[in-house]
Design an enzyme around this catalytic site. Structure first.
Site, PDB file in Angstrom:
ATOM      1  N   GLU A 240       0.830  -1.199   0.000  1.00  0.00           N
ATOM      2  CA  GLU A 240       0.000   0.000   0.000  1.00  0.00           C
ATOM      3  C   GLU A 240       0.868   1.254   0.000  1.00  0.00           C
ATOM      4  OE1 GLU A 240      -2.327   1.564  -1.347  1.00  0.00           O
ATOM      5  OE2 GLU A 240      -3.909   0.388  -0.406  1.00  0.00           O
ATOM      6  N   ASP A 320      -7.351  -0.324  -3.615  1.00  0.00           N
ATOM      7  CA  ASP A 320      -8.461   0.628  -3.741  1.00  0.00           C
ATOM      8  C   ASP A 320      -9.151   0.488  -5.091  1.00  0.00           C
ATOM      9  OD1 ASP A 320      -6.483   1.635  -5.363  1.00  0.00           O
ATOM     10  OD2 ASP A 320      -6.418   3.623  -4.441  1.00  0.00           O
TER      11      ASP A 320
END
Length: 521
Positions: A240, A320
């Site tokens: 991430e 995401d």
């Protein structure tokens, strides 16, 4: 060194046994030569279970990942009536029953709507919904990636931009700094530099919730932290807010220039969730694994040591739902705890043993599944063959002394027509999932994206050669246009017209091709 990884150990004896098993698997694979139709006795999740790090997710469209598994691999949905069907195995521990998919999808098209988890955790992947960075995804076309595995024709998963799969409610997947390992078999020929072709641990809400909330393999040509060496594609860790090749983000390994355009790649990541992660890759058709990084968690900013995984599983997108990437997926697993290096080596040996991309067993005919080369018959060019070069379809001389790359580029696999099963399509031998298609009447090698336009552009209907010899191939959507070489390029050309490549001069010879045995072995 990898010995710094925190993992469950069973002592030196177990490691020695596993190392011996890995060596035996390699020797056995070499001894038998061509892959056997029957399944191996110990498959990847059997190996990891024996090492004390059982699979908590096992996904594949092509084969069983447990020797005892005999359930469904994936589900397809057809366009004609929205009905669905589960595609299973030919035998327990074996290979996908692709004929069942072909029968169910006959006369229409299908997409993959679910990829079943073969582990007892039932962490099945379905088409991903909208996220913080992307609209809801669509399913991948079920017939876009035909490939031979274990001597059987099966289908892989071909991801184009806007496609992805996910499970946000999983069981057993690592969370909040727990240790885990994972691998996938992918392809170095179908990649781009967009975010993010991932497989692994992701957020449970389809949003970026911060550093360390992902732990997934990334494979592509995106260089998040410079410098990256070579042109990729690289196996990286999507943790991430960064694709990491080391604790500093950027590559500290000048020898890691990427895998290059090899058709089948084993990509592997393991992370103790606290202070260490490692990256490996290998050629899924031969050889062993190479470690490109083994060291501390990212130090670029806080949040990575310890990790904060949330336990969702993602395939084909970022956490995401950043979904601009492309990629290929054949199989992959996730484990509880970090597998030993010996277990990784045994899994790689098993992957190699099944023969990804092996010969179809048929050559020199226009029967679907046959491997062929196409030779020009015009007097100027009888030693020239259709081959792809930098994505373009051209003709060039191919001889027994030509390079292996040139011979591979001049070899095609005949497939049932993507738009009409009574016609044919030509899949690249060394770029799985890429087909000959025309665009503005010129021919290219491009990945199959599943649209009706692509299907039509990549379908050709064979007839007797217009010159009276060989075969000619009419464009499915422009039936008066045929595959023609002109100035060494290949076109869909008519017999006379406004374009130079439509010239009537030598047209009948230029559109007549000899179907020969393939140049690639």
């Amino acid at each position: 060194m990898l010995s710094r990884l925190r993992h469950v150990t069973r002592g030196r004896l177990r490691n020695a046994v596993l190392a011996a098993l890995a060596a035996f698997a390699v020797v056995a694979a070499l001894a038998v030569g061509a892959p056997q139709a029957s399944a191996a006795s110990s498959l990847p999740c059997d190996v990891y279970a024996a090492a004390g790090t059982p699979c908590v997710a096992a996904h594949s469209l092509v084969r069983a990942l447990y020797s005892s598994y005999n359930g469904a691999l994936y589900q397809v949905q057809r366009a004609s009536d929205s009905a669905t069907a589960d595609i299973g195995l030919l035998a327990a521990g074996g290979y996908a029953n692709a004929a069942a998919q072909d029968s169910f999808c006959s006369g229409t098209t299908c997409i993959v709507t679910k990829i079943y988890d073969q582990s007892a955790r039932h962490n099945d992947l379905t088409v991903e919904g909208a996220g913080g960075a992307g609209a809801a995804d669509v399913g991948a076309p079920a017939d876009a990636l035909p490939v031979t595995v274990g001597g059987h024709q099966v289908y892989g998963l071909e991801i184009s931009a806007g496609m992805g799969y996910r499970d946000n409610s999983t069981s057993g997947v690592a969370t909040n700094g727990a240790a885990e390992g994972m691998y996938m078999v992918t392809s170095g020929t179908h990649v781009n530099g967009s975010c993010c072709f991932d497989y692994g641990n992701a957020e449970t809400n389809n949003k970026d919730t911060g550093n360390g909330h992902m732990d997934a393999i990334n494979f592509g040509t995106e260089c998040w932290f410079a410098p990256c060496y070579g042109s990729g594609p690289w196996v990286q860790a999507d943790l991430e807010n960064g694709l990491f090749q080391s604790d500093s983000g950027y590559s500290k390994n000048t020898a890691n220039t990427g895998t290059g355009a090899i058709p089948f790649v084993t990509a592997l990541l393991k992370n103790n969730g606290q202070d260490h992660f490692a990256l490996k890759y290998g050629n899924a058709q031969s050889g062993s694994l190479t470690t490109t990084y083994s060291g501390g968690e990212p130090s670029t900013s806080s949040g990575y040591s310890p990790m904060h995984q949330e336990g969702a599983i993602v395939l084909g997108t970022g956490g995401d739902n950043s979904n601009g990437s492309i990629g290929s997926f054949f199989e992959g697993v996730m484990t509880a705890g970090i597998p030993t290096d010996a277990a990784d080596d045994a899994v790689q040996a098993n992957i190699v043993s099944v023969g990804y991309g092996g010969s179809t067993g048929t050559t020199g005919t226009l029967t679907p599944g046959s491997e062929i080369s196409l030779r020009a018959t015009t007097s100027c060019c009888t030693g020239d063959y259709i081959r792809h070069q930098n994505g373009n379809a051209v003709i060039s001389a191919i001889t027994s002394s030509s390079s292996t790359l040139d011979k591979n580029d001049a070899t095609w696999i005949v497939r049932r027509g993507l738009a009409d099963a009574s016609c044919i399509s030509f899949e690249s031998r060394n770029y799985p999932g890429d087909f000959l298609r025309h665009y503005n009447y010129q021919l290219y090698r491009q990945p199959m994206v599943g649209t009706a336009q692509f299907r039509s552009d990549a379908t050709f209907c064979p007839t007797t050669g217009k010159s009276g010899t060989g075969s000619s191939f009419a464009s499915y959507n422009y039936p008066t246009r045929f595959l023609r070489h002109y100035n060494y390029n290949v076109y869909a050309a008519s017999d006379g017209g406004s374009n130079a490549f439509d010239s009537a001069t030598s047209w009948t010879d230029d559109v007549s091709w000899a179907v020969t045995a393939p140049w690639a072995p």
